[in-house]
Design a protein around this motif. Structure first.
Motif, short mmCIF file in Angstrom:
data_model
loop_
_atom_site.label_atom_id
_atom_site.label_comp_id
_atom_site.label_asym_id
_atom_site.label_seq_id
_atom_site.Cartn_x
_atom_site.Cartn_y
_atom_site.Cartn_z
N ARG A 1 -7.73 -3.33 -4.56
CA ARG A 1 -7.79 -2.55 -5.48
C ARG A 1 -9.27 -3.05 -6.51
O ARG A 1 -9.55 -2.37 -7.67
N MET B 1 2.09 9.96 3.83
CA MET B 1 1.07 9.15 3.25
C MET B 1 -0.45 9.26 4.20
O MET B 1 0.14 9.98 5.01
N SER C 1 5.67 6.60 -2.55
CA SER C 1 4.70 7.05 -3.52
C SER C 1 4.92 6.77 -5.34
O SER C 1 6.44 6.84 -5.45
N ASN D 1 -0.63 3.14 -5.92
CA ASN D 1 0.05 2.00 -5.58
C ASN D 1 -1.04 1.42 -7.05
O ASN D 1 -0.34 0.34 -7.06
N THR E 1 -9.98 2.34 0.39
CA THR E 1 -9.19 2.97 1.17
C THR E 1 -8.43 2.26 2.43
O THR E 1 -9.01 1.69 3.05
N GLU F 1 -6.06 7.62 1.58
CA GLU F 1 -6.87 7.60 0.65
C GLU F 1 -5.74 6.19 0.18
O GLU F 1 -6.67 6.20 -1.27
N GLU F 2 -5.11 5.82 0.40
CA GLU F 2 -4.04 4.95 0.18
C GLU F 2 -5.28 3.37 -0.67
O GLU F 2 -6.03 3.08 -0.08
N VAL G 1 0.66 -1.21 -0.01
CA VAL G 1 -0.13 0.14 -0.22
C VAL G 1 1.09 1.71 0.30
O VAL G 1 1.96 1.25 0.66
N PHE G 2 0.85 2.44 -1.15
CA PHE G 2 1.11 3.49 -1.19
C PHE G 2 0.28 4.33 -1.88
O PHE G 2 -0.07 3.63 -2.67
N LYS G 3 0.75 5.19 -2.34
CA LYS G 3 -0.35 6.24 -2.78
C LYS G 3 0.49 5.96 -3.90
O LYS G 3 1.28 6.29 -4.38
#
Lengths: 383, 691
Positions: free
Chosen positions: B610, B602, B325, B241, B615, B605-606, B237-239
């Motif tokens: 998917r 961080m 990110s 992703n 989030t 909202e990530e 999980v990262f901005k």
């Protein structure tokens, strides 16, 4: 020892709305469930159809109230339970079906239900994708609809807790303390709680609870298998029900969810009685042939997942609701026959009125029909 | 964006066809997946998610998720699994796809049920090795695999394998091991193979549902089941992703090494395990620039020789760094990483941003073992082998498969299925993690000719010792994890045949020859890249074991003998002072300079799920409210309800629980349900298969 007005066994389709209605009425409520969280028994296996268009007046009244609650829930409480007034369509491909549905209309109209018969050409305007070959017509009831059972259960859970109801998960009822013919307390594998009312809302597990107070409930689960597809653009409003028997199955039904997936369920015939909820290899070949035959457009729709769920059945196909004569304070709301999601919310309020002794005139008719002491000889035409 | 030339992989001649995307005519090759054909034209955005309009593209490249959905000739299909056809009209999926009309029901029929003594799911190293053991014993065996080629992930592995040369093909390239195992399986008459056949579910009536050759649904009723379904990649999980351009190393290797598409121009790798290190090396072999690799731990977790191979080619390796990110509007345009403290928290002010179009996530693997657990639950005699049993190297999987093959045979009542003690011992060794590192030390000798073994970490590998015709390289035969020793000197000596240089899968052996000119010894190094641009007389940068540049040296000879299995030997004239330190060469290259870094917070909202675009914040809120049952999280948020069935978000949500300080034992896992992948209703109905 902590004391409660009501201990409810089962945080499912029936117990959770009951907890909400009772807590809202000012009662001190504890809900016990052996599962790790809310709605993990049969609620999450339900596909979410809600109709008032039954033939049994008790179910008609209870489900009308459910529809009121669910259709206004988002406005009143903010949480979207994915209610859609898509209606129900019962399709008739045989003269026998046509006769049954038309006969039922009389009772249904007497209760003011919005349901009518449509001949094939008109029905095809409502559901253009039905296989027209051999289609005689069907009934359409636009006020019925569907919801997300998971979100409904969670919504009642949230609101019940807001009114102070307590929920204990992963906790199993092991004993009921009855003194002088009255429920006084319950014992679990984790503690003991005083209560003057014990509500059995344990669904498929209701029989076990009854045995703790020495009663034999005529509730036996049988198992139905359901599935869900990938989401596609909206193409279907109503729940489609086909009551014709097929090889190895009785009726089957499906609808498109608010989120685009199609969800479907079939009734095995002969029924698979028991608690076994493990997936079988026969379900998908059986249900897919029937669905495609009825709606060829479904051919290319991809199945995402399948599961099984339990229908707690009674001898006459109607729920059992009422106080036990043998044990004071023991209340039953069991044997929903696979309709806990549509009956539960309306029933929850009735159960609260039973405990607070605020029954309304029309409640008496319902309780008479669903009485635990009835003869169990009627057979509902449309289960 | 096709790979035209590759140092290891042959580029087959294929028939050119054309298809349409958004009405535009594009070229493709017969046998391309739709995804490969689109990537070859630089198209990576296949549509937008109905929930939030997020761009969608390739993620798993393995038919498991539905991120790559496109509309092909009116039908929604997965671009990674569907072959492009002449004149096919492909459209992106914007929102939800429209279900096409069908006029009348097709003829339908019951699925066939087939009884077999042994069913193997998965034709990778473990499944093939098991099939060989069963085939040798004439056991009727059915092997099903969802790909069109046998070998599993081996068919993507252009590098040579570690392990024991007498037992598991050590020193052979993965692609060649796949072929050898497949040839052997095909030669065994009792083994039947179904390719392009996906196992969909194991049922309680002890049948396994299989989608045969992509179209026909059959039920298999096996006496014994072997699950050799490999592993799946963990996600992160990262901005950013889920931006197109972020995917797993396996997906990348599939596009590059199987589909021969240059799937990236500039690549950044997250994760310093063997998977990430090898993917980086494969990218370089395909002519893709690798701008860097980051690893959160202070050291790369993969084999040191793999790390060194990459470092020697000039790839910057950032240990104690994490990804913050992936940046870009519709697809990846750059990546931002930062150094982490001892608690793996990013240290503000250490952010670095690199321009790149692709970010590979290689942060570990989990066994694909759902079928095994279902089978056990349903009372089917079942075994698991390879990564489905324990994630390890392919050499270990081969051994694990052999042993499982014998177990299956024994369960079927065959005699002479005693598992040799030696096998169990070797299986343990092959599956072991890298051991301690030995202090590097260069030999004192400065005359004659001898190998320098740049191999200082205990890993299960011994091809060098079997390669030396004079027996001068010793690896403890009782434990092949021990590092090799050169036994020469004192009258018995190396003759400079360089077979050890060629045999070492880690490219960690050089040959130093003082015989011609003691001041300018000749150093022989292995080279696995296109050698076209390297000419005798040219100059290259000599690098040490860890990639440090030692200086420019002259190439005196380029040996590309066919018997050398595509490894080129370079002979370099090197000053005496650095000759023994030289471990490899690189052509001079300059990486892009880091961009000025935006400091990226961080946030909640990530994306964790998917498929349904859920989030981390939504899930974290529930965890903080006391939710411990992942099924409840699923009911409320839809995380896990998507096409992949929680295969991606499950491990991520478990990590979120850990982040929130919830012990693993308090967390209730998702209930696992069939199907393994989505399949049209008509397949189950037997449509179109009538007589």
């Amino acid at each position: 020892m902590r004391g409660y007005d009501v201990v409810i066994v089962g945080a499912g389709s029936v117990g959770t709305p009951a907890a909400w209605a009772m807590a809202r009425a000012g009662l001190k409520v504890l809900v016990l469930d052996r599962m790790p969280s809310v709605g993990q028994g049969s609620n999450k296996a339900a596909i979410g159809g809600v109709r008032a268009t039954h033939s049994d007046p008790a179910k008609i009244r209870l489900c009308l109230r459910t529809i009121e609650l669910l259709s206004s829930w988002k406005e009143l409480y903010g949480r979207d339970v994915e209610w859609r007034s898509g209606g129900y369509v019962f399709v008739a491909y045989t003269p026998q079906q046509e006769k049954t549905f038309k006969d039922l209309l009389k009772v249904q109209h007497a209760y003011g239900l919005d349901i009518d018969w449509y001949d094939a050409p008109e029905l095809l305007e409502i559901v253009p994708d039905l296989n027209p070959r051999g289609l005689i017509g069907g009934t359409y009831s636009p006020q019925d609809g569907h919801c997300s059972p998971l979100l409904v259960c969670h919504a009642f859970f949230e609101e019940a807790r807001r009114f102070g109801a307590e929920f204990h998960f992963g906790e199993r009822l092991v004993d009921v303390v009855v003194v002088g013919g009255r429920v006084r307390a319950v014992r679990t594998d984790k503690g003991q709680y005083e209560a003057r009312v014990l509500l059995n809302a344990a669904g498929a597990w209701a029989k076990e609870v009854g045995e703790l107070v020495g009663l034999e409930h005529p509730v036996w689960p049988d198992c139905h298998e359901a599935g869900v597809t990938e989401p596609v653009a909206h193409f279907l409003d109503p729940m489609i029900v086909d009551t014709r028997p097929g090889p190895g199955s009785a009726n089957f039904y499906f609808h498109q969810l608010a989120t685009g997936q199609l969800t479907f369920c079939i009734t095995p015939d002969p029924p698979i009685v028991g608690m076994d909820r493990r997936e079988t290899s026969s379900f998908l070949p059986q249900v897919s042939r029937r669905m495609i035959e009825l709606m060829p457009r479904l051919s290319n729709l991809r199945v995402r997942r399948t599961w099984r769920g339990l229908y707690p059945m009674t001898p006459d196909g109607s729920p059992i609701v009422g106080w036990a004569e043998e044990v004071h304070g023991y209340l039953m709301a069991i044997g929903m026959c696979g309709q806990g999601v549509m009956i539960g919310p309306g029933l929850g309020e009735l159960l609260a009125r039973m405990v607070t002794q605020e029954l309304r005139p029309e409640d008496h008719e319902i309780l008479e029909i669903l009485s635990p002491n009835r003869a169990f000889i009627r057979e509902e035409a449309l289960r | 964006m096709r790979i035209q030339k590759h140092p290891i992989l042959p580029i087959p001649q294929r028939k050119k066809i054309s298809f349409f995307f958004k009405g535009r005519e594009l070229s493709a090759y017969e046998g391309d997946t739709i995804a490969a054909a689109l990537f070859a034209h630089g198209i990576r955005i296949f549509g937008h998610h109905p929930k939030d309009g997020a761009p969608q593209g390739i993620f798993c490249a393995n038919g498991q998720c539905a991120q790559c959905l496109v509309i092909a000739d009116g039908l929604p299909v997965k671009a990674c699994m569907t072959l492009v056809g002449e004149g096919m009209r492909v459209e992106p999926v914007e929102g939800l796809p429209v279900l096409p009309k069908v006029d009348a029901p097709p003829p339908m029929r019951e699925p066939e049920t087939i009884e077999v003594p042994a069913l193997i799911i998965g034709g990778g190293p473990a499944g093939l090795a098991a099939a060989i053991e069963l085939g040798k014993r004439k056991v009727k065996t059915l092997l099903v695999d969802d790909k069109h080629l046998l070998g599993g992930k081996l068919v993507l592995q252009t590098h040579r394998f570690f392990g024991s040369s007498d037992a598991v093909y050590a020193g052979t390239r993965g692609i060649d091991i796949a072929r050898k195992l497949a040839d052997q399986v095909h030669s065994l008459p009792s083994v039947e193979v179904w390719l392009s056949s996906t196992a969909l579910a194991v049922f309680s009536d002890r049948k396994v549902g299989v989608l045969r050759r992509g179209e026909e649904y059959v039920l298999i009723s096996p006496k014994v089941l072997l699950v050799a379904t490999g592993a799946r990649e963990r996600s992160l999980v990262f901005k950013g992703n889920t931006l197109p351009g972020v995917y797993g190393a396996g997906a990348f290797q599939t596009l590059v090494n199987r589909d021969l598409v240059k799937a990236a121009r500039r690549l950044f790798i997250v994760g310093g395990g063997n998977v990430g290190l090898i993917a980086g090396y494969h990218a370089l072999q395909a002519g893709i620039e690798v701008v860097g690799l980051c690893e959160a731990l202070p050291e790369c977790g993969g084999y040191k020789v793999h790390r060194d191979k990459l470092a020697r080619l000039g790839v910057p390796i950032f240990t104690s760094h994490t990804i913050l990110s992936a940046n870009g509007e519709e697809q990846v345009e750059s990546v931002t990483i930062a150094q982490v403290d001892e608690k793996f928290r990013p240290i503000p002010g250490t952010e670095k941003t690199f321009p790149c179009d692709t970010v590979l996530i290689a942060v570990g693997l989990d066994p694909v073992d759902e079928f095994y657990h279902k089978a056990r639950e349903f009372g089917i005699t079942a075994f698991a082998a390879g990564d489905a049993r324990e994630v390890a190297e392919a050499s270990a999987a081969i051994f694990s498969g052999r042993i499982a093959g014998l177990r299956v045979a024994r369960a079927l009542g065959l005699e002479d299925t005693e598992i040799p003690h030696e096998w169990l011992r070797l299986a343990g060794i092959l599956a072991s993690r890298p051991g301690p590192r030995i202090q590097p030390g260069l030999p004192a000798q400065e005359e004659g000719v001898f190998p320098v073994l740049h191999c200082y970490e205990e890993i299960p590998c011994n091809p060098c010792s079997s390669a030396c015709p004079l027996g001068l390289i010793y690896v403890d035969p009782a434990d092949i994890r021990k590092t090799p020793r050169y036994l020469g000197g004192e009258g018995k000596g190396c003759v400079g045949c360089a077979r050890c240089v060629l045999a070492c899968p880690g490219l960690a052996i050089t040959l130093v020859d003082y015989r011609q000119d003691p001041r300018w010894p000749i150093v022989t190094v292995p080279y696995e890249f296109l050698a076209d641009e390297i000419e005798p007389g040219g100059r290259v940068v000599a690098v040490g074991e860890g990639g440090e540049a030692l200086g420019e040296v002259e190439v005196v000879e380029v040996l590309a003998a066919p018997r050398n299995d595509r490894t080129v030997l370079l002979k370099l004239r090197v000053p005496r002072a650095i000759a023994k330190k030289v471990a490899g060469v690189r052509k001079e290259r300059e990486g892009p300079a880091p961009l000025p870094s935006p400091v990226i917070r961080m946030g909640d909202e990530e994306i964790v799920c998917r498929c349904e675009r859920v989030t981390a914040g939504e899930v974290r809120k529930l965890i903080r409210e006391g939710v411990r049952d992942m099924n409840q999280i699923k009911a409320i948020t839809r995380a896990g309800m998507g096409a992949c069935g929680g295969k991606t978000c499950g491990p991520l949500i478990k990590r979120l629980f850990r982040e929130e300080g919830v012990p693993d034992e308090e967390v209730i896992d998702y209930v696992k349900r069939p199907l393994f992948v989505e399949v049209p209703l008509k397949v189950f109905s037997g449509a179109g298969k009538g007589d």
